[in-house]
Design a protein around this motif. Structure first.
Motif, PDB file in Angstrom:
ATOM      1  N   MET A  66      58.295 -90.001  -1.690  1.00 16.13           N
ATOM      2  CA  MET A  66      57.685 -90.719  -2.796  1.00 16.13           C
ATOM      3  C   MET A  66      56.381 -91.354  -2.321  1.00 16.13           C
ATOM      4  O   MET A  66      56.340 -92.002  -1.280  1.00 16.13           O
ATOM      5  N   GLU A  67      55.324 -91.138  -3.072  1.00 14.95           N
ATOM      6  CA  GLU A  67      54.012 -91.675  -2.707  1.00 14.95           C
ATOM      7  C   GLU A  67      53.960 -93.171  -3.004  1.00 14.95           C
ATOM      8  O   GLU A  67      54.310 -93.619  -4.082  1.00 14.95           O
ATOM      9  N   LYS A  68      53.502 -93.918  -2.022  1.00 14.72           N
ATOM     10  CA  LYS A  68      53.347 -95.355  -2.204  1.00 14.72           C
ATOM     11  C   LYS A  68      51.877 -95.671  -2.393  1.00 14.72           C
ATOM     12  O   LYS A  68      51.013 -95.001  -1.831  1.00 14.72           O
ATOM     13  N   HIS A  69      51.623 -96.713  -3.169  1.00 15.70           N
ATOM     14  CA  HIS A  69      50.244 -97.144  -3.358  1.00 15.70           C
ATOM     15  C   HIS A  69      50.205 -98.656  -3.582  1.00 15.70           C
ATOM     16  O   HIS A  69      51.210 -99.289  -3.857  1.00 15.70           O
ATOM     17  N   ILE A  70      48.995 -99.183  -3.415  1.00 12.56           N
ATOM     18  CA  ILE A  70      48.713-100.577  -3.725  1.00 12.56           C
ATOM     19  C   ILE A  70      47.514-100.571  -4.668  1.00 12.56           C
ATOM     20  O   ILE A  70      46.822 -99.551  -4.784  1.00 12.56           O
ATOM     21  N   THR A  71      47.270-101.692  -5.314  1.00 13.10           N
ATOM     22  CA  THR A  71      46.154-101.743  -6.255  1.00 13.10           C
ATOM     23  C   THR A  71      45.215-102.885  -5.904  1.00 13.10           C
ATOM     24  O   THR A  71      45.635-104.028  -5.739  1.00 13.10           O
ATOM     25  N   SER A  72      43.955-102.529  -5.796  1.00 18.03           N
ATOM     26  CA  SER A  72      42.871-103.482  -5.593  1.00 18.03           C
ATOM     27  C   SER A  72      42.213-103.715  -6.950  1.00 18.03           C
ATOM     28  O   SER A  72      41.920-102.743  -7.662  1.00 18.03           O
ATOM     29  N   LYS A  73      41.966-104.964  -7.298  1.00 12.17           N
ATOM     30  CA  LYS A  73      41.259-105.251  -8.546  1.00 12.17           C
ATOM     31  C   LYS A  73      39.811-104.793  -8.467  1.00 12.17           C
ATOM     32  O   LYS A  73      39.169-104.581  -9.480  1.00 12.17           O
ATOM     33  N   THR A  74      39.303-104.621  -7.265  1.00 13.99           N
ATOM     34  CA  THR A  74      37.894-104.256  -7.072  1.00 13.99           C
ATOM     35  C   THR A  74      37.677-102.753  -7.022  1.00 13.99           C
ATOM     36  O   THR A  74      36.721-102.245  -7.615  1.00 13.99           O
ATOM     37  N   ILE A  75      38.541-102.008  -6.330  1.00  9.13           N
ATOM     38  CA  ILE A  75      38.310-100.566  -6.170  1.00  9.13           C
ATOM     39  C   ILE A  75      39.454 -99.695  -6.697  1.00  9.13           C
ATOM     40  O   ILE A  75      39.403 -98.479  -6.570  1.00  9.13           O
ATOM     41  N   GLY A  76      40.493-100.300  -7.276  1.00 10.26           N
ATOM     42  CA  GLY A  76      41.558 -99.514  -7.883  1.00 10.26           C
ATOM     43  C   GLY A  76      42.682 -99.169  -6.923  1.00 10.26           C
ATOM     44  O   GLY A  76      42.961 -99.892  -5.967  1.00 10.26           O
ATOM     45  N   LYS A  77      43.307 -98.046  -7.178  1.00 11.89           N
ATOM     46  CA  LYS A  77      44.493 -97.626  -6.438  1.00 11.89           C
ATOM     47  C   LYS A  77      44.138 -97.103  -5.044  1.00 11.89           C
ATOM     48  O   LYS A  77      43.188 -96.338  -4.895  1.00 11.89           O
ATOM     49  N   LEU A  78      44.920 -97.544  -4.059  1.00 10.47           N
ATOM     50  CA  LEU A  78      44.813 -97.016  -2.698  1.00 10.47           C
ATOM     51  C   LEU A  78      46.173 -96.419  -2.344  1.00 10.47           C
ATOM     52  O   LEU A  78      47.212 -97.056  -2.546  1.00 10.47           O
ATOM     53  N   ASN A  79      46.156 -95.205  -1.824  1.00  9.21           N
ATOM     54  CA  ASN A  79      47.397 -94.527  -1.445  1.00  9.21           C
ATOM     55  C   ASN A  79      47.703 -94.742   0.026  1.00  9.21           C
ATOM     56  O   ASN A  79      46.791 -94.782   0.861  1.00  9.21           O
ATOM     57  N   GLN A  80      48.981 -94.845   0.319  1.00  6.19           N
ATOM     58  CA  GLN A  80      49.415 -95.016   1.699  1.00  6.19           C
ATOM     59  C   GLN A  80      49.109 -93.737   2.480  1.00  6.19           C
ATOM     60  O   GLN A  80      49.387 -92.626   2.020  1.00  6.19           O
ATOM     61  N   ASN A  81      48.539 -93.899   3.658  1.00  9.72           N
ATOM     62  CA  ASN A  81      48.230 -92.780   4.532  1.00  9.72           C
ATOM     63  C   ASN A  81      49.527 -92.155   5.018  1.00  9.72           C
ATOM     64  O   ASN A  81      50.467 -92.866   5.386  1.00  9.72           O
ATOM     65  N   SER A  82      49.592 -90.838   5.063  1.00 10.22           N
ATOM     66  CA  SER A  82      50.827 -90.157   5.465  1.00 10.22           C
ATOM     67  C   SER A  82      51.107 -90.268   6.962  1.00 10.22           C
ATOM     68  O   SER A  82      52.249 -90.124   7.388  1.00 10.22           O
TER      69      SER A  82
END
Length: 184
Positions: free
Chosen positions: A1-17
Motif C-alpha cells: 500500500m502506497e503511503k503519502h503525506i500532504t504538504s499545504k505548500t506543495i501537495g502530496k508527497l509519496n513515501q520513497n520505496s
C-alpha cells in the motif's frame, strides 16, 4: 500500500520505496532556479515522531518559493568564490578556462545544474528546518555543489555535497564560528 503525506505548500508527497523516512513530491517549479522543475524530498522524517516537521517544512518552502532570480544573483559571488577556491586547489586544466574567464559573477549559474531539493531537520543545536539544493557543477564533478538555506530564508552554507547542513556540523565547531550560519 502506497503511503503519502500532504504538504499545504506543495501537495502530496509519496513515501520513497527504498527509504521509509524520505517523502517525494512531484516536480515543482522553483522560481529561485528560473522556474526549473525539481522534485522536493522531505528527508529523515518519520511522521509519528516529529509532529511539527510538515508545518515547519511548509513555512520554509513558502519562504524559499518566494525567492527568485534576483535573490539567486545576490549569492553569485559566494558560488563564484566556491568555484575559484576549488580551481586554486587543483592542477591547471585548460578545460576550466571558461570558468576562469567569467567576467560577471552571475555567469557562474551557467555552470551549475540543480538536480534535487531536500528538506530536513538539523538534529544539532538549533534543530531548525533546512532546504538543500543538490547540484552538479562544472568545477567539482565528483562532489558537486550544495546550497543550504535555513528556514528557506537565507543561504547558510555553500559547499560540496557532503551531507552536512552547516559548516559548524561539518567541522565540529560552534555555530558562532560558522560565518554564514552566524549571520542568520
Amino acid at each position: 500500500m502506497e503511503k503519502h503525506i500532504t504538504s499545504k505548500t506543495i501537495g502530496k508527497l509519496n513515501q520513497n520505496s527504498d527509504f521509509s523516512d524520505w517523502w517525494e513530491s512531484t516536480e515543482i517549479k522553483i522560481p529561485f532556479l528560473d522556474n526549473r522543475k525539481l522534485k522536493i524530498t522531505f528527508m529523515d522524517f518519520e511522521p509519528e515522531y516529529d509532529k511539527k516537521f510538515i508545518e515547519e517544512a511548509d513555512q520554509a518552502l513558502t519562504n524559499f518559493l518566494k525567492m527568485n532570480i534576483e535573490d539567486r544573483n545576490l549569492i553569485s559571488e559566494l558560488a563564484y568564490q566556491n568555484c575559484m577556491d576549488f580551481l586554486d586547489l587543483i592542477e591547471y586544466d585548460e578545460a576550466d578556462d571558461s570558468l576562469r574567464e567569467i567576467q560577471n559573477t552571475d555567469e557562474i549559474w551557467e555552470f551549475i545544474y540543480p538536480e534535487k531539493i531536500y528538506i530536513s531537520r538539523r538534529y544539532k543545536n538549533d534543530k531548525d528546518v533546512y532546504i538543500s539544493i543538490a547540484c552538479n557543477c562544472d568545477w567539482e564533478q565528483e562532489h558537486g555543489l550544495q546550497l543550504v538555506f535555513r528556514q528557506g530564508k537565507k543561504l547558510t552554507r555553500i559547499s560540496s555535497q557532503d551531507g552536512h547542513l552547516t559548516e559548524a556540523d561539518a567541522y565540529a565547531k560552534p555555530d558562532s564560528q560558522d560565518k554564514l550560519l552566524s549571520e542568520f
